[in-house]
Design a protein around this motif. Structure first.
Motif, PDB file in Angstrom:
ATOM      1  N   GLY A 166       3.416   5.890   6.626  1.00  0.00           N
ATOM      2  CA  GLY A 166       3.973   5.018   7.674  1.00  0.00           C
ATOM      3  C   GLY A 166       5.474   5.230   7.849  1.00  0.00           C
ATOM      4  O   GLY A 166       5.983   5.237   8.976  1.00  0.00           O
TER       5      GLY A 166
ATOM      6  N   LYS B  68       9.614   9.528   9.375  1.00  0.00           N
ATOM      7  CA  LYS B  68       8.722   9.101  10.454  1.00  0.00           C
ATOM      8  C   LYS B  68       9.484   8.907  11.770  1.00  0.00           C
ATOM      9  O   LYS B  68       8.939   9.156  12.850  1.00  0.00           O
TER      10      LYS B  68
ATOM     11  N   ASP C 147       0.855  -1.184   0.000  1.00  0.00           N
ATOM     12  CA  ASP C 147       0.000   0.000   0.000  1.00  0.00           C
ATOM     13  C   ASP C 147       0.900   1.247   0.000  1.00  0.00           C
ATOM     14  O   ASP C 147       1.731   1.399   0.920  1.00  0.00           O
TER      15      ASP C 147
ATOM     16  N   LYS D 102       1.910   3.126   3.152  1.00  0.00           N
ATOM     17  CA  LYS D 102       2.929   2.629   4.089  1.00  0.00           C
ATOM     18  C   LYS D 102       4.226   3.422   3.908  1.00  0.00           C
ATOM     19  O   LYS D 102       4.838   3.852   4.887  1.00  0.00           O
TER      20      LYS D 102
ATOM     21  N   LYS E  20      13.581  -2.615  13.974  1.00  0.00           N
ATOM     22  CA  LYS E  20      12.802  -2.332  15.200  1.00  0.00           C
ATOM     23  C   LYS E  20      13.740  -2.010  16.367  1.00  0.00           C
ATOM     24  O   LYS E  20      13.494  -1.093  17.145  1.00  0.00           O
TER      25      LYS E  20
ATOM     26  N   ALA F 107      12.976  -5.091   3.537  1.00  0.00           N
ATOM     27  CA  ALA F 107      12.196  -4.147   4.358  1.00  0.00           C
ATOM     28  C   ALA F 107      12.856  -2.777   4.382  1.00  0.00           C
ATOM     29  O   ALA F 107      12.188  -1.745   4.464  1.00  0.00           O
TER      30      ALA F 107
ATOM     31  N   LYS G 197       8.702  10.563  15.558  1.00  0.00           N
ATOM     32  CA  LYS G 197       8.645   9.858  16.850  1.00  0.00           C
ATOM     33  C   LYS G 197       9.603  10.496  17.857  1.00  0.00           C
ATOM     34  O   LYS G 197       9.287  10.591  19.041  1.00  0.00           O
TER      35      LYS G 197
ATOM     36  N   TYR H 178      20.240  -1.185   1.170  1.00  0.00           N
ATOM     37  CA  TYR H 178      19.752  -2.315   1.982  1.00  0.00           C
ATOM     38  C   TYR H 178      19.432  -3.534   1.117  1.00  0.00           C
ATOM     39  O   TYR H 178      19.269  -4.626   1.626  1.00  0.00           O
TER      40      TYR H 178
END
Ligand code: COA
Length: 383
Positions: free
Chosen positions: A36, A237, A29, A32, A198, A147, A241, A142
């Protein structure tokens, strides 16, 4: 004595991919990537550019007859180095015609350019008439279909660090921390980074809080003292944060101001992607050029993070003439390339396999270009 950024410039390739198109081809999508992750375009670095040429292209306009003989130290920060022994600083000094200089390369993931600035600051404080050329240049790789792919990009930021700087005067204190963490690394035989995204996000935010708190304790300053907060932006993003971490300490009006300034500060990064060592400083340029509210004396907070991991929160104040010193960045003139062409360029970057190769550079109009490899030596040209 005031020491800081006297001149600054940015270089990236003139080609990009549109993130919606990349998402469609990857069956993701588009929101994202756009929302995102917070990226709209991603710079595509052609085989004819590497960190040396991008660094030289960024630095070239910063050097003239006024400062050429005063620059005695070249510090090149990169995590996309091209040689295990010879420094990118030595390559770039040669291309720029800087001979009476000390030239080195410095590495600590995306933190490298901040370490370079700290070294430069110490050097100028001991040698007030010296000027230091600091370059942060990288190509974020990457791998296709990974990802990390939507968080690639590349480019270079070059800065001249001097006494009585014309753009930003650095404050004395900062908060800093190092922990041996495996969140992102690139073993010597890899051309792509390995990443635990993460974990990286968690350590980035944890280090922000640690270094921001140390800074506040050392200086007695609070969020109310800042006009803007800037962040290392591997993707915008993550900076959003980071900013959230301080907004709960701000009054409603300060919160609105910090959010507005951050919008200006992330604009270029949203269009370029990650340039590792240069990302925080591209965000600084983005703030300077896209904010309508900055004034001399405004304090800017900067959070630098390099996986592995080192974090530092530091600050500076805008000087009287900062508006007259801004580089002219025009990202609108770039050319959009298809996903197929991007994949082709990605796979055809110059490999360190020893083969002689001559690159077709007819499409690269940059001043400094990589034209091939001969006898295991990169061949550069100035056009
Ligand atoms: N619309 C809007 N948002 C969407 C979405 C959609 N359709 N689909 C997913 N998202 C959001 C997710 O909720 C998530 O938001 P959050 O982080 O606020 O929770 C975000 O998009 C990313 O989704 P996620 O599933 O976590 O993506 P991912 O597993 O593909 O990984 C990264 C994303 C950023 C972790 C990955 O690209 C990466 O590792 N990049 C490298 C990071 C790096 O450079 N680290 C080192 C330097 S600090």
């Amino acid at each position: 004595m005031k020491i800081g950024i006297d001149r600054i410039n940015f270089f990236t390739s003139n080609q990009y991919v549109d993130m919606s198109e990349l998402a469609n081809v990857r069956n993701v999508d588009p929101n994202k990537y756009l929302i995102g992750i917070g990226q709209s375009k991603m710079a595509v670095i052609p085989p004819t550019q590497d960190v040396v040429t991008m660094g030289a292209n960024a630095a070239d306009v910063l050097i003239d007859n006024e400062n050429r003989d005063k620059i005695d130290f070249v510090i090149f920060a990169t995590e996309s180095g091209i040689d295990n022994s010879k420094s990118t600083g030595a390559y770039v000094s040669g291309l720029l015609g800087l001979k009476h200089v000390r030239s080195i390369e410095i590495k600590q993931a995306c933190y490298g350019a901040t370490a370079a600035i700290q070294l430069a600051k110490g050097h100028v404080s001991l040698n007030p008439n010296s000027q230091v050329l600091v370059i942060g240049a990288d190509i974020a790789r990457y791998g296709l279909n990974t990802a990390g792919e939507p968080t690639q990009g590349g480019g270079a930021v070059a800065m001249i660090i001097t006494k009585n700087p014309k753009i930003l005067s650095l404050d004395a204190d900062s908060g800093f921390v190092t922990e041996n963490v495996m969140d992102f690394w690139r073993p010597l035989n890899h051309s792509e980074a390995l990443v635990d995204g993460k974990t990286s996000q968690n350590v980035y935010l944890d280090f922000f809080n640690q270094t921001w708190n140390e800074y506040k304790n050392k200086t007695g300053l609070t969020v109310a003292d800042f006009k803007a907060m800037l962040y290392h932006l591997p993707y915008t993003k993550l900076g959003v944060k980071g900013l959230r971490e301080v907004l709960n300490e701000a009054t409603d009006s300060k919160k609105i101001e910090l959010e507005r300034e951050f919008e200006a500060a992330k604009k270029y990064n949203n269009q370029v992607g990650n340039l590792y060592t240069g990302s925080l400083y591209l965000s600084f340029i983005s703030l300077l050029e896209n904010s309508n509210d900055l004034e001399a004396g405004d304090r800017i907070g900067m959070y630098s993070y390099g996986s592995g991991a080192v974090g530092e929160f530091f600050s500076g104040t805008l000087t009287d003439n900062f508006k007259s010193q801004l580089p002219k960045i025009n990202l609108e003139e770039r050319v959009q390339v298809s996903i197929e062409l991007y994949e082709n360029m990605y796979q055809n970057h110059l490999k360190n396999d020893g083969a002689d190769i001559y690159l077709d550079y007819s499409n690269d109009k940059s001043k400094y270009i990589l034209i091939g490899s001969k006898n295991m030596q990169r061949q550069y040209s100035i056009q």
